[in-house]
Scaffold this active site. Structure first.
Site, PDB file in Angstrom:
ATOM      1  N   ASP A  30       5.374  -3.058  11.150  1.00  0.00           N
ATOM      2  CA  ASP A  30       3.924  -2.806  11.291  1.00  0.00           C
ATOM      3  C   ASP A  30       3.465  -2.781  12.758  1.00  0.00           C
ATOM      4  O   ASP A  30       2.520  -2.065  13.119  1.00  0.00           O
ATOM      5  CB  ASP A  30       3.079  -3.815  10.480  1.00  0.00           C
ATOM      6  CG  ASP A  30       3.458  -5.272  10.698  1.00  0.00           C
ATOM      7  OD1 ASP A  30       4.372  -5.547  11.508  1.00  0.00           O
ATOM      8  OD2 ASP A  30       2.845  -6.143  10.053  1.00  0.00           O
TER       9      ASP A  30
ATOM     10  N   SER B 104       7.607  -4.942   7.122  1.00  0.00           N
ATOM     11  CA  SER B 104       7.252  -5.812   8.250  1.00  0.00           C
ATOM     12  C   SER B 104       7.939  -7.169   8.227  1.00  0.00           C
ATOM     13  O   SER B 104       7.307  -8.227   8.060  1.00  0.00           O
ATOM     14  CB  SER B 104       5.747  -5.943   8.319  1.00  0.00           C
ATOM     15  OG  SER B 104       5.219  -4.632   8.412  1.00  0.00           O
TER      16      SER B 104
ATOM     17  N   ARG C   8       0.821  -1.207   0.000  1.00  0.00           N
ATOM     18  CA  ARG C   8       0.000   0.000   0.000  1.00  0.00           C
ATOM     19  C   ARG C   8       0.854   1.255   0.000  1.00  0.00           C
ATOM     20  O   ARG C   8       1.943   1.285   0.565  1.00  0.00           O
ATOM     21  CB  ARG C   8      -0.903   0.033   1.232  1.00  0.00           C
ATOM     22  CG  ARG C   8      -1.926  -1.099   1.240  1.00  0.00           C
ATOM     23  CD  ARG C   8      -2.914  -0.923   2.358  1.00  0.00           C
ATOM     24  NE  ARG C   8      -2.234  -0.656   3.594  1.00  0.00           N
ATOM     25  CZ  ARG C   8      -2.777   0.033   4.594  1.00  0.00           C
ATOM     26  NH1 ARG C   8      -3.997   0.522   4.497  1.00  0.00           N
ATOM     27  NH2 ARG C   8      -2.103   0.216   5.713  1.00  0.00           N
TER      28      ARG C   8
END
Ligand code: GLC
Length: 413
Positions: free
Chosen positions: A182, A128, A64
């Protein structure tokens, strides 16, 4: 028999919590441990940070890009965002392919949203995976997991790799101000408006958590709890582990997170019934959650789900068995996550003297109400009435918003 091997007794839960504590201490002091306990150089926000940022989020099912505005007084907004579904060839190919894809997507995003041209852009990068950091804006990849395996990347500084790819695409006005995990993103996003939040947890494709460590001036520590290995495994856990790209690693993650639960249930089902009606890895955790929650007459929901997978709809007895297997796999996952949450909170506050907000993101927790209630009942089973001290708060978009929050705290200091 199988059901029994999936049930974790209260004594075992207490042992897991104790082992978690010794692995945390070992990891923090640099001794051998299955918990990496990574210092992240991210500090806690006050809620008054402001500015406009771009965030990149890599490490789950989607990649994203987000434009984020921090308004101060705990307010965060997302004026624009784009989600790119990752294809297997993007994440298992070459380093250039993966980072080239990131840079090309960013270029398209900036054009489409008219961001850039001339102005300096501060970027937060949520990556992450386990990385070794020496400051807030670097990170050497220690190992891949969750199905990622791009070549020539382990051992490299991923910020440099993004920078190089950006230059190749002619993007010169971007500064990567922060590299975060994350879990850090989830922790700081909630903390931005709630000073009582001291744990960020991901329960999604993978699982992990981060907390501010008092002994290190409240610096956020990325626990990398997915790799915790002092857990009682069944033959099915071992069987599944052997078919992953990283056997012997991420033991807790493989018993808890979304990437693995469906496959675990499929293995148990085909072993118990000898019916090999589903192909490896095609029964996902989404299927598992649907099967577990099916309350239609004669389990018609499961029949439909199987049909959708091109499999026979089975007898009612077999569908009932499938539902039970899905229930026990998810209940064990929730029990282990609850034990891990309790372990970290008890390290922060051994007597549970005050309240703690636990920020949680990820598909298991967000999209699966039954899973959430499994966790809550496991917390009560472990802590009795003291479970009231822990409140679980769904914190969405932490991996986007949090990258901006940390970029802001880092560029102000
Ligand atoms: C894996 C990664 C970890 C991440 C987690 C959740 O466990 O190693 O860094 O936080 O997945 O995405």
């Amino acid at each position: 028999m199988v059901e029994k091997s999936f049930r974790i007794s209260p004594e075992t839960i207490n042992k897991i919590i104790k082992d978690f504590h010794s692995e945390m201490s070992a990891g923090l002091s640099g001794r051998k441990s299955s918990l990496a306990m990574i210092p992240t150089f991210a500090s806690m926000p006050t809620g008054s940070e402001t500015g406009r940022f771009i965030a990149l989020d890599l490490g789950g099912t989607n990649f994203r890009i987000l434009e984020i505005t921090l308004g101060g007084r705990g307010r965060i907004s997302i004026p624009a965002q784009h989600r790119f579904r990752l294809k297997t060839r993007d994440i298992t190919g070459t380093q250039k392919q993966l980072f080239g894809f990131i840079a090309a997507s960013l270029k398209r995003f900036m054009l489409a949203n008219k961001i850039g041209a001339g102005e300096k852009i501060l970027l937060g990068f949520t990556f992450s995976f386990p990385v070794r950091q020496t400051n807030i804006s670097n990170g050497i990849l220690l190992s891949w997991n969750k199905g990622f395996s791009a070549k020539n990347t382990v051992g490299k500084d991923v910020v440099q790799l993004v920078n190089k790819a950006l230059k190749r695409k002619g993007l010169h006005n971007i500064k990567i101000a922060a590299l975060i995990n994350d879990t850090i993103g989830t922790l700081v996003t909630k903390r931005y408006s709630d000073p009582g939040c001291d744990l960020g947890v991901i329960l999604g494709t993978g699982t992990n958590a981060a907390y501010p460590e008092k002994k290190m001036g409240e610096m956020a520590i990325n626990i990398e709890w997915g790799n915790f290995n002092r857990l009682p495994r069944t033959i099915y856990d071992r069987k599944m582990d052997a078919t992953t790209p990283n056997p012997g690693r991420q033991t807790l993650e493989k018993m808890v997170s979304g990437m693995y639960l469906g496959e675990l249930a499929r293995l148990i089902f085909s072993d118990m019934t000898n019916k090999k009606i589903l192909k490896p890895w095609e029964f996902t955790t989404t299927h598992l959650s649907l099967a577990e929650s099916d309350i239609s007459r004669r389990l018609g929901g499961i029949a439909r789900l199987l049909k959708g997978l091109g499999a026979p709809s089975l007898t009612y007895a077999d569908r009932l068995l499938m539902k039970r297997i899905c229930g026990m796999v998810s209940a064990r996952s929730a029990q282990i996550s609850a034990a891990a949450i309790v372990a970290v909170i008890l390290r922060i506050d051994p007597g549970l003297k005050r309240g703690h907000t636990v920020a949680i993101d990820g598909s298991l927790f967000e999209k699966w109400p039954k899973y959430r209630s499994h966790i809550k009942s496991s917390l009560v089973a472990i802590l009795k009435e003291k479970a009231r001290k822990i409140s679980l708060a769904l914190t969405q978009d932490g991996s986007g918003k949090g990258a901006a929050v940390v970029a802001a705290t880092a560029s102000n200091s």
